[in-house]
Design an enzyme around this catalytic site. Structure first.
Site, short mmCIF file in Angstrom:
data_model
loop_
_atom_site.label_atom_id
_atom_site.label_comp_id
_atom_site.label_asym_id
_atom_site.label_seq_id
_atom_site.Cartn_x
_atom_site.Cartn_y
_atom_site.Cartn_z
N SER A 186 0.81 -1.25 0.04
CA SER A 186 -0.16 0.07 -0.12
C SER A 186 0.95 1.33 0.09
O SER A 186 2.04 1.20 0.45
CB SER A 186 -1.02 0.01 1.15
OG SER A 186 -1.51 1.22 1.41
N TYR A 226 -1.04 -0.65 10.27
CA TYR A 226 -1.49 -1.23 9.00
C TYR A 226 -0.06 -0.88 8.11
O TYR A 226 0.25 -1.60 7.37
CB TYR A 226 -2.64 -0.63 8.43
CG TYR A 226 -2.84 -0.94 6.99
CD1 TYR A 226 -3.50 -2.13 6.63
CD2 TYR A 226 -2.79 0.07 5.99
CE1 TYR A 226 -3.80 -2.42 5.40
CE2 TYR A 226 -2.97 -0.28 4.64
CZ TYR A 226 -3.43 -1.35 4.34
OH TYR A 226 -3.78 -1.75 3.05
P1 NAP Z 1 -11.07 -6.70 0.65
O1 NAP Z 1 -12.02 -6.41 -0.36
O2 NAP Z 1 -11.26 -6.49 2.11
O3 NAP Z 1 -10.62 -8.27 0.75
C1 NAP Z 1 -9.85 -9.12 1.45
C2 NAP Z 1 -9.56 -10.31 1.32
O4 NAP Z 1 -8.58 -10.99 2.36
C3 NAP Z 1 -11.05 -10.98 1.58
O5 NAP Z 1 -10.79 -12.00 0.37
C4 NAP Z 1 -10.76 -11.68 2.68
O6 NAP Z 1 -11.53 -12.92 2.67
C5 NAP Z 1 -9.43 -11.87 2.83
N1 NAP Z 1 -8.78 -12.21 4.28
C6 NAP Z 1 -9.12 -11.32 5.30
N2 NAP Z 1 -8.64 -11.96 6.50
C7 NAP Z 1 -8.35 -13.19 6.23
C8 NAP Z 1 -7.93 -14.25 7.07
N3 NAP Z 1 -7.92 -13.93 8.43
N4 NAP Z 1 -7.66 -15.48 6.43
C9 NAP Z 1 -7.96 -15.62 5.23
N5 NAP Z 1 -8.28 -14.70 4.18
C10 NAP Z 1 -8.48 -13.40 4.92
O7 NAP Z 1 -9.80 -6.01 0.46
P2 NAP Z 1 -9.01 -5.56 -0.89
O8 NAP Z 1 -9.58 -4.03 -0.82
O9 NAP Z 1 -9.38 -6.32 -2.04
O10 NAP Z 1 -7.58 -5.71 -0.57
C11 NAP Z 1 -6.44 -6.56 -1.07
C12 NAP Z 1 -5.30 -6.18 -1.00
O11 NAP Z 1 -5.07 -4.88 -1.40
C13 NAP Z 1 -4.70 -6.07 0.83
O12 NAP Z 1 -3.72 -6.49 1.04
C14 NAP Z 1 -4.99 -4.41 0.82
O13 NAP Z 1 -4.14 -4.09 2.22
C15 NAP Z 1 -4.35 -3.95 -0.20
N6 NAP Z 1 -4.77 -2.38 -0.68
C16 NAP Z 1 -5.81 -2.16 -0.72
C17 NAP Z 1 -6.40 -1.12 -1.32
C18 NAP Z 1 -7.72 -0.63 -1.57
O14 NAP Z 1 -7.91 0.59 -1.83
N7 NAP Z 1 -8.64 -1.35 -1.92
C19 NAP Z 1 -5.13 0.10 -1.11
C20 NAP Z 1 -3.88 -0.50 -0.78
C21 NAP Z 1 -3.91 -1.70 -0.53
P3 NAP Z 1 -12.53 -13.67 3.94
O15 NAP Z 1 -12.85 -12.61 4.63
O16 NAP Z 1 -13.46 -14.43 3.38
O17 NAP Z 1 -11.48 -14.40 4.78
#
Ligand code: NAP
Length: 249
Positions: free
Chosen positions: A147, A160
């Protein structure tokens, strides 16, 4: 730049956080490009929906309902992949949680420990368990989600940001250790993307102002290409450019 429209026919990809958001879309797009998917998350409904979508594309998907806080479970998964396939071509450590947006000194220790368990320790366990499998591939590719906050010290985002900064150092170290092999390891800043996590982080934001997870995933999958040469770098999705680390070796 990174390769566009990679041909991933016959390649095997493990993706964590596959039940929704960026991980779900990465799975779909890797499958569209020809890869067989091993999809990891806790939410069975989301995984099943993904399986249906991949089957409809004519692709193959194996679902792994697993809580990534179960670190020994990650090792068991590595053992199953070794037994069934004997190799892994693509590993995407995408799953992540935000924890809580709060002052460093006020975060509950349970929240801090869970954040580090999911965002950092599970990534290290994935690296440890998949490295021998990725080295069996002719072009192993590891993609670790970070991130932009990893490079800041933004108030209330400390734990985070620290977890992502640590993932970047782990990934770069792994890349340095693998430089003389076919394995390529890179970090990604996906940029603000319309997902569950982003809505949690920025509740006042208009989600329509953000790229969708589908759009973000399309700008990442080139990192899985066997043609990719770069390693130990950060791919910045918003600017579609590599960010070189300027620190001394
Ligand atoms: P999201 O929609 O909240 O999805 C997160 C995923 O991680 C879900 O599939 C969730 O599945 C899984 N997860 C969470 N806790 C878990 C656990 N204990 N065991 C197994 N799986 C788990 O998030 P996203 O925005 O797509 O983020 C994806 C990545 O991009 C992350 O690393 C995030 O830090 C990074 N990121 C996102 C953004 C943004 O703006 N969206 C910006 C910068 C970085 P379950 O809940 O089904 O387990």
């Amino acid at each position: 730049m990174i390769p566009s429209n990679p041909d991933l026919s016959g390649r095997l990809a493990l993706v964590t956080g596959a039940s929704r958001g960026i991980g779900y879309q990465l799975c779909l797009q890797l499958a569209k490009a020809g890869a067989e998917i091993i999809a990891v998350a806790r939410t069975v409904g989301g995984l099943e929906e993904l399986d249906d979508a991949i089957t409809e594309l004519g692709g193959k998907c194996t679902l792994v309902p697993l809580d990534l806080k179960d670190h020994d479970g990650i090792d068991r998964l590595g053992g199953v992949i070794a037994e069934r396939w004997g190799r892994l071509d693509i590993m995407v450590a995408n799953a992540g949680i935000l924890g809580a947006v709060s002052p460093v000194g006020q975060m509950k220790s349970k929240t801090f420990d869970e954040l580090m368990s999911v965002n950092l320790t599970s990534v290290w366990r994935l690296i440890r368990t998949t490295e021998p499998l990725l080295r069996q591939s002719d072009a192993g590719r590891a993609i670790l989600l970070s991130s932009s906050v990893a490079h800041t010290a933004r108030a209330f985002w400390g734990p985070y940001a620290a977890s992502k900064a640590a993932v970047e150092v782990l990934g770069r170290t792994w890349a340095a250790e693998s430089e003389k092999t076919a394995l390529r390891v890179n970090l990604v800043n996906p940029g603000g993307t319309r997902t569950h996590m982003r809505a949690q982080a920025m509740p006042g934001e208009n989600p329509d102002s953000l790229p969708t997870a589908e759009q973000t995933a399309a700008k990442i999958i080139g990192l899985a290409s066997p043609d990719l040469q770069e390693t130990g770098k950060l791919w910045d999705v918003p600017t579609q450019s590599w960010k070189d680390y300027q620190l001394p070796a």
